[in-house]
Design an enzyme around this catalytic site. Structure first.
Site, PDB file in Angstrom:
ATOM      1  N   GLU A 103       0.839  -1.202   0.000  1.00  0.00           N
ATOM      2  CA  GLU A 103       0.000   0.000   0.000  1.00  0.00           C
ATOM      3  C   GLU A 103       0.872   1.250   0.000  1.00  0.00           C
ATOM      4  O   GLU A 103       1.724   1.392   0.887  1.00  0.00           O
ATOM      5  CB  GLU A 103      -0.901   0.004   1.251  1.00  0.00           C
ATOM      6  N   GLU A 142      -4.902  -6.247   2.939  1.00  0.00           N
ATOM      7  CA  GLU A 142      -3.710  -7.023   3.316  1.00  0.00           C
ATOM      8  C   GLU A 142      -3.781  -8.446   2.763  1.00  0.00           C
ATOM      9  O   GLU A 142      -2.765  -9.015   2.350  1.00  0.00           O
ATOM     10  CB  GLU A 142      -3.537  -7.040   4.838  1.00  0.00           C
ATOM     11  N   PHE A 180       1.630  -1.717   8.793  1.00  0.00           N
ATOM     12  CA  PHE A 180       1.862  -1.898  10.233  1.00  0.00           C
ATOM     13  C   PHE A 180       1.797  -3.389  10.532  1.00  0.00           C
ATOM     14  O   PHE A 180       0.860  -4.065  10.085  1.00  0.00           O
ATOM     15  CB  PHE A 180       0.797  -1.162  11.065  1.00  0.00           C
ATOM     16  N   ASP A 208       0.829  -4.953  12.959  1.00  0.00           N
ATOM     17  CA  ASP A 208      -0.430  -5.336  13.621  1.00  0.00           C
ATOM     18  C   ASP A 208      -1.418  -5.923  12.603  1.00  0.00           C
ATOM     19  O   ASP A 208      -2.246  -6.764  12.933  1.00  0.00           O
ATOM     20  CB  ASP A 208      -1.071  -4.107  14.267  1.00  0.00           C
ATOM     21  N   PHE A 209      -1.308  -5.437  11.345  1.00  0.00           N
ATOM     22  CA  PHE A 209      -2.285  -5.858  10.323  1.00  0.00           C
ATOM     23  C   PHE A 209      -2.057  -7.282   9.843  1.00  0.00           C
ATOM     24  O   PHE A 209      -2.862  -7.816   9.087  1.00  0.00           O
ATOM     25  CB  PHE A 209      -2.269  -4.898   9.116  1.00  0.00           C
ATOM     26  N   HIS A 229      -1.457  -0.145  16.391  1.00  0.00           N
ATOM     27  CA  HIS A 229      -0.431   0.182  15.392  1.00  0.00           C
ATOM     28  C   HIS A 229       0.967   0.208  16.000  1.00  0.00           C
ATOM     29  O   HIS A 229       1.877   0.802  15.448  1.00  0.00           O
ATOM     30  CB  HIS A 229      -0.715   1.553  14.763  1.00  0.00           C
TER      31      HIS A 229
END
Lengths: 325, 417
Positions: free
Chosen positions: A29, A60, A83, A85-86, A129
């Site tokens: 992205e 994602e 990030f 976290d994703f 994040h």
């Protein structure tokens, strides 16, 4: 040697490998036209064109799925998850498909891909994040896990990850992106699975990763200057494969072992190292193994709170002093 | 009445119980010697503060405990539990609150260090050894009681065991068993003999001693000394001897030869800034101590004479604290009173040199000058140094001795008096 920032070392490594091997492609992205939200990939689109450097929709699963498919057809994709976290939203692809398919097809398909991501706290991004999730990846057999602490290692280890025949999870610590350091000129590659002793010492072995390495070094300096305690600081660099030889060798010399982890307490990577050291070197230990971690809580976004919960040099000093006294 | 571990010198934080002269149930008189206590600096006999019966002995022989720890409880007539008189002598930070008979054991356990003797565990203390220490003790067949712990609460660390091993390698461990001859009498060493014996063996094992001597003409010193002797004696009540002159010359020479005012530390020589002279004092055949004159190079001959007198008297009367018995950087040993010619002294560790002064006696001496050789009668004595060959070489020592000799023979001593 050139002075590069940690973020410049990311694009330097990708460019080095894209020039060397036309099968290397890069997607994510805002990675192409915008040069990455952390500006880690600026200039790649201009040099290698839209065929090899691609912006993707905000999905994602799509990014990881495309990278997986591309790697099965013979390309060497590098996919960026903005990030870390994703990874949670695309974990089936990572944990069940990418990590296991080479094994399940008896080697008929391989997955020479790199999943890069901005990982870790300290930058006020809040609970969703800022996580340090390298221990999630460490728990999945079939994935290699890398987390560098300085620009030279970013370039060398990312290059090695791109050349590796298997999937590599590459965790860049986002609070280190602006840190500068010497990076060797020309082609630079560092083998995976080799820890680095970044400070030699005799009293305590301190294992740290990514952003915790500079903090451990700062603590070691204070401990030496103010308390006469000599710390050997080991930058673990790769969790999988793990360089147990370097770590155990150091503990044999010092008889004491401390880990400094950004992970929340439960099942942080240090727990695994502690277990290995306890099992292999019980009769060499002169004190309990100590883990210094973030507590088992979601990371707060308030400045003071985030600073208070992540392991600080002061907290490292306190814990090591108590251990050695 | 509680008997506490006393403070034996300002910098001393703990002491070791060497010998109990009484056991539980024994009757003890006031001021009767109860226990011998040792620190790394001195050994002291502790008299009983009261008359009474020994109720309990809480620290056994060989144990090292903090200053202020209760060593024993004596039940006496006015059996108050206080030990305030003794406590006054103990530094505040180490003080123990007043205790009652009922809680003294608990309080004692709290205040005591866990020390290096697991079998003293009858009072509930348990020794914690780390895995590496356990392994090393087993591998090298070391008795845990022999290793001193430097960690928190006296914990034995790996370094302590390694240091013990290093030490053991250099120490003879064979204990010869002597068969006593028919009419011989075995006299056990008292504590000062034990400490001296240990120190002398350690010094000989540690330092390769080299012995070197010069002869000095004391005419110049003698002239100044004779001139002032009468006045000195009437002012001070004792004689002005040769020793303060030699001490003064030694201090001045040490300034020019700093390597003899040092200590060997591994592969380095530590040069001490201050010149602190240890003066060997004989306790009338009952032992030897070496009290220290700190910053001796700041004193004149008169100042040195007074300090030498003070510390010698203090030593003979047993009035010196542990702090006054350690910290010297060079030693003078005066052996001349029985007319000896020269003495090969043993170095006072961790120093690197010791100077022996022997008899100064009138002798015929050949004087060489421009008018030719002649024979004169002069007071002459031999100054002999034992030095640690690790620290310096023979030429350095010889130059140092030459410097002392030149000072003694040529300095204007009357200016110092």
């Amino acid at each position: 040697m050139a002075q590069l920032t940690y973020r410049e070392a990311v694009s330097a490594a990708i460019a080095q490998e894209m020039r060397r091997d036309e099968n290397v492609v890069f997607l994510g992205e805002d990675v192409a036209a915008a040069g990455g939200v952390f500006k880690t990939t600026a200039g790649l689109l201009e040099e290698f064109g839209p065929e090899r450097v691609k912006d993707t929709p905000i999905s994602e699963q799509a990014i990881i799925g495309a990278a997986m498919g591309a790697s099965m057809t013979g390309l060497r994709p590098i996919a960026e998850i903005m990030f870390s976290d994703f990874f949670a939203v695309c974990w089936d692809l990572v944990a069940n498909q990418i990590a296991k398919t080479r094994y399940m097809t008896d080697g008929q398909c391989s997955f020479p891909l790199v999943l890069r991501s901005a990982n870790g706290g300290g930058s006020r991004f809040g609970a969703q994040h800022s996580q340090s999730v390298e221990n999630w990846a460490m728990a999945i057999p079939g994935l290699k896990v890398v987390a560098p602490s300085n620009p030279a290692d970013v370039k060398g280890l990312l290059a090695a990850s791109i050349r590796d025949p298997d999937p590599v999870m590459f965790f860049e610590q986002k609070s280190l992106y602006s840190v500068k350091g010497e990076v060797p000129d020309g082609e630079h590659i560092e083998p995976l699975g080799v820890a680095s002793i970044v400070r030699a010492g005799t009293d305590v072995t301190v294992a740290a990763l990514a952003a915790m390495v500079p903090r451990a070094l700062k603590a070691a300096e204070i401990l030496q200057d103010q308390h006469g305690i000599s710390c050997e600081v080991v930058d673990v660099r790769c969790l999988v494969p793990l360089d147990t030889q370097t770590i155990l060798g150091s503990v044999v010399r010092t008889s004491r072992f401390v880990t400094v982890e950004e992970n929340p307490r439960l099942c942080g990577w240090g727990a695994e190292l502690a277990s290995i050291v306890a099992e292999e070197l019980f009769w060499d230990l002169d004190g309990p193994i100590v883990r210094i971690t973030t507590p088992h809580i979601p990371l707060p976004s308030a400045d003071e709170l985030e600073d208070a919960v992540m392991p600080s040099p002061e907290r490292i000093v306190q814990n090591i002093k108590k251990l050695v006294d | 009445m509680n008997v506490l571990m006393p403070q034996l010198g300002e910098t001393v934080a703990e002491g070791k119980v060497a010998i109990w002269y009484k056991k539980e149930g024994d009757i003890v008189a006031k001021n009767e010697i109860l226990v011998d206590v040792e620190t790394d600096k001195a050994a002291v006999e502790i008299p009983s503060p009261v008359e009474g019966v020994i109720g309990s002995i809480l620290v056994s022989e060989g144990e090292t405990v903090d200053v202020g720890t209760i060593l024993a409880v004596i039940n006496n007539q006015d059996a108050d539990s206080g030990s305030s008189e003794q406590l006054a002598n103990v530094e505040k930070k180490n003080s123990t609150p007043e205790l009652t008979q009922n809680n003294f054991i608990a309080e004692t356990l709290k205040s005591q260090k866990i020390i290096n003797s697991p079998e003293s565990g009858q009072s509930g203390r348990r020794l914690k050894l780390s895995p590496v220490v356990r392994r090393l003790l087993t591998e090298h067949q070391i008795d845990v009681n022999e290793v001193l712990g430097s960690g928190k609460d006296g914990r034995i660390t790996r370094s302590d065991v390694m240091a013990f091993l290093d030490n053991r390698l250099t120490k003879p461990s064979v204990k010869p068993v002597l068969q006593p001859l028919g009419d011989s009498n075995r006299v056990p060493f008292d504590r000062i003999r034990r400490v001296t014996a240990e120190h002398m063996v350690r010094s000989k094992v540690t330092s390769p001693h080299v012995f070197q001597a010069v002869e000095a003409d004391f005419s110049s010193v003698d002239a100044a000394r004779s001139f002032h002797q009468e006045r000195w004696r009437s002012d001070n009540g004792y004689s002005l001897t040769y020793l303060p002159f030699i001490a003064r010359a030694t201090c001045l020479a040490l300034r020019d030869f700093p390597r003899l005012n040092g200590s060997v530390d591994g592969e380095a020589l530590i040069l001490h800034k201050g010149i602190h002279l240890s003066i060997a004092v004989d306790l009338n055949f009952k032992g030897l101590v070496a009290p220290v004159i700190f910053d001796a190079d700041g004193l004149t001959v008169m100042g040195l004479a007074r300090r030498i007198h003070e510390i010698s008297m203090g030593a003979r009367e047993g009035k010196l604290s542990a702090d006054e018995l350690s910290g010297g950087t060079y030693t003078l040993s005066n052996n001349g009173s029985f007319g000896t010619l020269l003495t090969g002294a043993i170095i006072n560790q961790p120093q690197v040199g010791i100077l022996s002064i022997d008899a100064i006696k009138k002798r015929p001496v050949v004087i060489e000058d421009s008018t030719g050789d002649s024979i004169a009668i002069r007071p002459v004595g031999i100054l002999s140094q034992s030095f640690d060959h690790r620290a310096v070489d023979g030429s350095y020592s010889a130059a140092f001795l030459h410097k002392i000799r030149t000072l003694l023979e040529e300095k204007d001593w009357s200016a110092e008096l």
